[in-house]
Design a protein around this motif. Structure first.
Motif, PDB file in Angstrom:
ATOM      1  N   TYR A 279       4.563  -8.605   5.572  1.00 15.42           N
ATOM      2  CA  TYR A 279       4.125  -7.243   5.991  1.00 15.42           C
ATOM      3  C   TYR A 279       3.080  -6.406   5.087  1.00 15.42           C
ATOM      4  O   TYR A 279       2.911  -6.851   3.850  1.00 15.42           O
ATOM      5  CB  TYR A 279       5.325  -6.296   6.160  1.00 15.42           C
ATOM      6  CG  TYR A 279       5.577  -5.419   5.168  1.00 15.42           C
ATOM      7  CD1 TYR A 279       5.117  -4.031   4.897  1.00 15.42           C
ATOM      8  CD2 TYR A 279       6.565  -5.885   4.019  1.00 15.42           C
ATOM      9  CE1 TYR A 279       5.247  -3.402   3.708  1.00 15.42           C
ATOM     10  CE2 TYR A 279       6.835  -5.103   3.108  1.00 15.42           C
ATOM     11  CZ  TYR A 279       6.166  -4.170   2.763  1.00 15.42           C
ATOM     12  OH  TYR A 279       6.580  -3.219   1.627  1.00 15.42           O
ATOM     13  N   ALA A 280       2.191  -5.757   5.497  1.00 14.02           N
ATOM     14  CA  ALA A 280       1.321  -4.921   4.691  1.00 14.02           C
ATOM     15  C   ALA A 280       1.330  -3.370   5.548  1.00 14.02           C
ATOM     16  O   ALA A 280       1.481  -3.246   6.522  1.00 14.02           O
ATOM     17  CB  ALA A 280      -0.131  -5.598   4.922  1.00 14.02           C
ATOM     18  N   TYR A 281       1.323  -2.647   4.494  1.00 11.40           N
ATOM     19  CA  TYR A 281       1.406  -1.185   4.895  1.00 11.40           C
ATOM     20  C   TYR A 281      -0.325  -0.483   4.715  1.00 11.40           C
ATOM     21  O   TYR A 281      -0.844  -0.884   3.596  1.00 11.40           O
ATOM     22  CB  TYR A 281       2.016  -0.338   3.733  1.00 11.40           C
ATOM     23  CG  TYR A 281       2.178   1.086   3.993  1.00 11.40           C
ATOM     24  CD1 TYR A 281       2.912   1.616   4.887  1.00 11.40           C
ATOM     25  CD2 TYR A 281       1.773   1.839   2.741  1.00 11.40           C
ATOM     26  CE1 TYR A 281       2.763   3.122   5.098  1.00 11.40           C
ATOM     27  CE2 TYR A 281       1.795   3.231   3.178  1.00 11.40           C
ATOM     28  CZ  TYR A 281       2.300   3.830   4.240  1.00 11.40           C
ATOM     29  OH  TYR A 281       2.234   5.084   4.356  1.00 11.40           O
ATOM     30  N   ASP A 282      -0.562   0.341   5.817  1.00 11.58           N
ATOM     31  CA  ASP A 282      -1.704   0.867   5.941  1.00 11.58           C
ATOM     32  C   ASP A 282      -1.483   2.432   5.388  1.00 11.58           C
ATOM     33  O   ASP A 282      -0.947   3.212   6.257  1.00 11.58           O
ATOM     34  CB  ASP A 282      -2.222   0.797   7.163  1.00 11.58           C
ATOM     35  CG  ASP A 282      -3.808   1.174   7.303  1.00 11.58           C
ATOM     36  OD1 ASP A 282      -4.002   2.233   6.371  1.00 11.58           O
ATOM     37  OD2 ASP A 282      -4.625   0.740   8.149  1.00 11.58           O
ATOM     38  N   ALA A 283      -1.912   2.681   4.185  1.00 10.44           N
ATOM     39  CA  ALA A 283      -1.572   4.193   3.748  1.00 10.44           C
ATOM     40  C   ALA A 283      -2.659   5.187   4.514  1.00 10.44           C
ATOM     41  O   ALA A 283      -1.974   6.254   4.582  1.00 10.44           O
ATOM     42  CB  ALA A 283      -2.033   4.103   2.439  1.00 10.44           C
ATOM     43  N   THR A 287       0.863   3.302   8.766  1.00  9.18           N
ATOM     44  CA  THR A 287       1.654   2.050   9.668  1.00  9.18           C
ATOM     45  C   THR A 287       2.092   0.800   8.712  1.00  9.18           C
ATOM     46  O   THR A 287       1.271   0.714   7.813  1.00  9.18           O
ATOM     47  CB  THR A 287       0.989   1.889  10.870  1.00  9.18           C
ATOM     48  OG1 THR A 287      -0.634   1.461  10.638  1.00  9.18           O
ATOM     49  CG2 THR A 287       0.696   2.884  11.589  1.00  9.18           C
ATOM     50  N   TYR A 288       2.818   0.004   9.290  1.00  9.04           N
ATOM     51  CA  TYR A 288       3.350  -1.095   8.794  1.00  9.04           C
ATOM     52  C   TYR A 288       2.727  -2.411   9.823  1.00  9.04           C
ATOM     53  O   TYR A 288       3.148  -2.325  11.010  1.00  9.04           O
ATOM     54  CB  TYR A 288       4.791  -1.252   8.524  1.00  9.04           C
ATOM     55  CG  TYR A 288       5.145  -0.099   7.610  1.00  9.04           C
ATOM     56  CD1 TYR A 288       5.542  -0.710   6.294  1.00  9.04           C
ATOM     57  CD2 TYR A 288       5.427   1.057   7.892  1.00  9.04           C
ATOM     58  CE1 TYR A 288       5.687   0.460   5.351  1.00  9.04           C
ATOM     59  CE2 TYR A 288       5.978   2.072   7.006  1.00  9.04           C
ATOM     60  CZ  TYR A 288       6.152   1.738   5.911  1.00  9.04           C
ATOM     61  OH  TYR A 288       6.543   2.713   4.916  1.00  9.04           O
ATOM     62  N   HIS A 289       2.100  -3.252   9.246  1.00 10.86           N
ATOM     63  CA  HIS A 289       1.781  -4.529   9.960  1.00 10.86           C
ATOM     64  C   HIS A 289       2.590  -5.554   9.781  1.00 10.86           C
ATOM     65  O   HIS A 289       2.575  -6.023   8.389  1.00 10.86           O
ATOM     66  CB  HIS A 289       0.236  -4.872   9.906  1.00 10.86           C
ATOM     67  CG  HIS A 289      -0.812  -3.870  10.271  1.00 10.86           C
ATOM     68  ND1 HIS A 289      -0.802  -3.214  11.540  1.00 10.86           N
ATOM     69  CD2 HIS A 289      -1.786  -3.120   9.344  1.00 10.86           C
ATOM     70  CE1 HIS A 289      -1.764  -2.276  11.408  1.00 10.86           C
ATOM     71  NE2 HIS A 289      -2.171  -2.092  10.405  1.00 10.86           N
ATOM     72  N   LEU A 305       4.141  -1.254  13.274  1.00  6.78           N
ATOM     73  CA  LEU A 305       5.132  -0.216  13.107  1.00  6.78           C
ATOM     74  C   LEU A 305       4.603   1.288  12.705  1.00  6.78           C
ATOM     75  O   LEU A 305       3.799   1.277  11.902  1.00  6.78           O
ATOM     76  CB  LEU A 305       6.449  -0.538  12.226  1.00  6.78           C
ATOM     77  CG  LEU A 305       6.939  -2.168  12.437  1.00  6.78           C
ATOM     78  CD1 LEU A 305       7.938  -2.256  11.574  1.00  6.78           C
ATOM     79  CD2 LEU A 305       7.223  -2.397  13.796  1.00  6.78           C
ATOM     80  N   ASN A 306       5.061   2.250  13.270  1.00  2.90           N
ATOM     81  CA  ASN A 306       4.836   3.753  12.778  1.00  2.90           C
ATOM     82  C   ASN A 306       5.376   4.086  11.633  1.00  2.90           C
ATOM     83  O   ASN A 306       6.160   3.211  11.332  1.00  2.90           O
ATOM     84  CB  ASN A 306       4.801   4.399  14.086  1.00  2.90           C
ATOM     85  CG  ASN A 306       6.211   4.946  14.395  1.00  2.90           C
ATOM     86  OD1 ASN A 306       7.208   4.372  13.997  1.00  2.90           O
ATOM     87  ND2 ASN A 306       6.292   5.134  15.653  1.00  2.90           N
ATOM     88  N   SER A 307       5.459   5.255  11.404  1.00  4.54           N
ATOM     89  CA  SER A 307       5.988   5.605   9.992  1.00  4.54           C
ATOM     90  C   SER A 307       7.565   5.667  10.036  1.00  4.54           C
ATOM     91  O   SER A 307       8.408   5.931   9.097  1.00  4.54           O
ATOM     92  CB  SER A 307       5.431   6.961   9.365  1.00  4.54           C
ATOM     93  OG  SER A 307       5.655   7.861  10.667  1.00  4.54           O
TER      94      SER A 307
END
Length: 329
Positions: A279-283, A287-289, A305-307
Motif C-alpha cells: 500500500y501507499a499513502y497519499d498525504a 487516501t490509501y492505494h 481507500l478514503n481516510s
C-alpha cells in the motif's frame, strides 16, 4: 565484488492510455505500480492517473523485490538503481542483499552470505564500498541505524532449534557490540525505531500466529514491555505507519489494522478476501492505494481507500505474461 562497475542504461519511456479498467471511480487517483520479471532483466514502473496510464519507465533489472529509501534492488541479484537519479545508472552491489538503509551520507547494506549467515557493508551515495564486516550467524531480516548503533534482527537456526536475536553493531567500524535473544517471540521480521524504543513485530505462538509487539529500550539494552493482540498476522507484519501519538497502522497480507498502544486495543481498518501485496499513502488526498492479488484468478488490482479506509475506487491491472507487480507508490 567489482567496485568500479556501473552500467549506464537509457530508461525506455512509453506512454499509453491502456492498462487498467476502472470498476468504481470516485476521484482522479495518482499512483505508480512497480512490476518485475523473474525470467528476464526487466523491471518497470508505470504511472497512472485514475485508469489512464501516463508513463512507463523500464530498467534492465531482473527479479526486483526490494524498494527502500528510493532504491530499487533484488535480493536475488547484485544490482541496485537509485530512482531519484534521473540518469538511471545501475550499480553493482553484493548479491543476496536483504536490506539497504541510508543514514546521513552512507548506505548500510545487509546481505546473506549463506542461508544462516549475514554480513554488513558500507557504501558511499555513489555506491563505492567503504567498509565491510565479517560473517555472523543468523538469517538477517531487518536493519535499523540510529547513529551510534546499528541493529540487525535475525533468525537463528540450529537443527530443530529456532530463535530470534537482536544484534548490535558499531556503525563506524561494523564491529559487533552485543547480541540478545528475544525469548518472547518465535517469529519476527520487521522492526522500527520509535524514540528510544525499538518496536519488534512478530508472533508468540506458532499455533495461533497472533500479532505481538515487543518494545526494546536501546538505552537500557533490554525489553521493556510487550503487547499481544487477538489478531492473526499470517506471514508477519510487512510495514507500519504512525497515525496518531497512540495509534499506528499495521499492514500485512491479510488486513490493515489500527493498534492503540495506550488502550492495547486493535481494530481492523480494511479486510479483503484476496492477498494484500502493498500500500501507499497519499498525504495530499489522504487516501490509501492498496495493491491486491485476486486469489482465484492471480490477477492484480489497485483499490483506493478514503481516510476512513472505505473503498472509493478500484482499478484492475491488465494481465501480463512478462512482469508481476510487487509495489504501489
Amino acid at each position: 565484488m567489482h567496485t568500479g562497475y556501473k552500467l549506464l542504461m537509457a530508461a525506455t519511456i512509453v506512454s499509453s492510455s491502456i492498462g487498467f479498467s476502472q470498476d468504481v471511480s470516485a476521484q482522479q487517483d495518482s499512483y505508480q505500480i512497480a512490476s518485475t520479471s523473474y525470467s528476464q532483466p526487466l523491471t518497470q514502473i508505470e504511472t497512472f492517473i485514475g485508469s489512464k496510464k501516463i508513463e512507463t519507465v523500464r530498467y534492465a533489472l531482473k527479479g526486483a523485490d526490494r524498494l527502500h529509501d528510493g532504491l530499487l534492488y533484488s535480493s536475488y541479484h547484485a544490482r541496485v538503481i537509485n530512482l531519484k537519479n534521473s540518469k538511471t545508472i545501475i550499480k553493482q552491489i553484493e548479491p543476496a542483499t536483504m536490506r539497504i538503509k541510508k543514514y546521513k551520507n552512507v548506505y548500510y547494506v545487509m546481505r546473506l552470505s549463506t542461508i544462516n549467515q549475514f554480513s554488513l557493508s558500507k557504501y558511499t551515495l555513489d555506491f563505492k564500498k567503504i567498509g565491510a564486516s565479517k560473517r555472523y550467524t543468523g538469517f538477517g531480516k531487518d536493519l535499523i541505524v540510529t547513529g551510534d548503533k546499528l541493529y540487525v534482527l535475525a533468525d537463528h537456526m540450529k537443527g530443530v532449534d529456532y530463535s530470534i536475536k537482536l544484534h548490535t553493531f558499531d556503525p563506524t567500524s561494523l564491529k559487533p557490540l552485543q547480541h540478545e535473544t528475544i525469548k518472547e517471540l518465535i517469529y519476527a521480521k520487521y522492526i522500527r525505531l520509535a524514540g528510544s524504543q525499538l518496536k519488534i513485530y512478530g508472533i508468540r505462538s506458532e499455533k495461533n500466529e497472533k500479532l505481538t509487539v515487543l518494545s526494546y529500550d536501546v538505552k537500557k539494552q533490554r525489553s521493556t514491555k510487550m503487547m499481544t493482540t487477538d489478531q492473526h498476522v499470517k506471514g508477519g507484519v510487512e510495514k507500519t505507519q504512525t497515525l496518531t501519538k497512540e495509534t499506528e497502522l499495521i499492514f500485512n497480507q491479510d488486513r490493515m489494522y489500527e493498534i492503540n498502544h495506550k488502550t492495547k486495543q486493535v481494530r481492523v481498518l480494511y479486510d479483503s478476501k484476496d492477498d494484500l501485496i502493498d500500500y501507499a499513502y497519499d498525504a495530499k488526498t489522504k487516501t490509501y492505494h492498496v495493491l491486491e492479488e485476486i486469489t482465484k484468478t492471480a490477477e492484480f488490482r489497485v483499490k483506493t481507500l478514503n481516510s476512513h479506509f472505505k473503498p472509493v475506487a478500484t482499478y484492475r491491472l491488465k494481465p501480463s505474461d512478462s512482469v508481476r507487480p510487487f509495489r504501489v507508490l
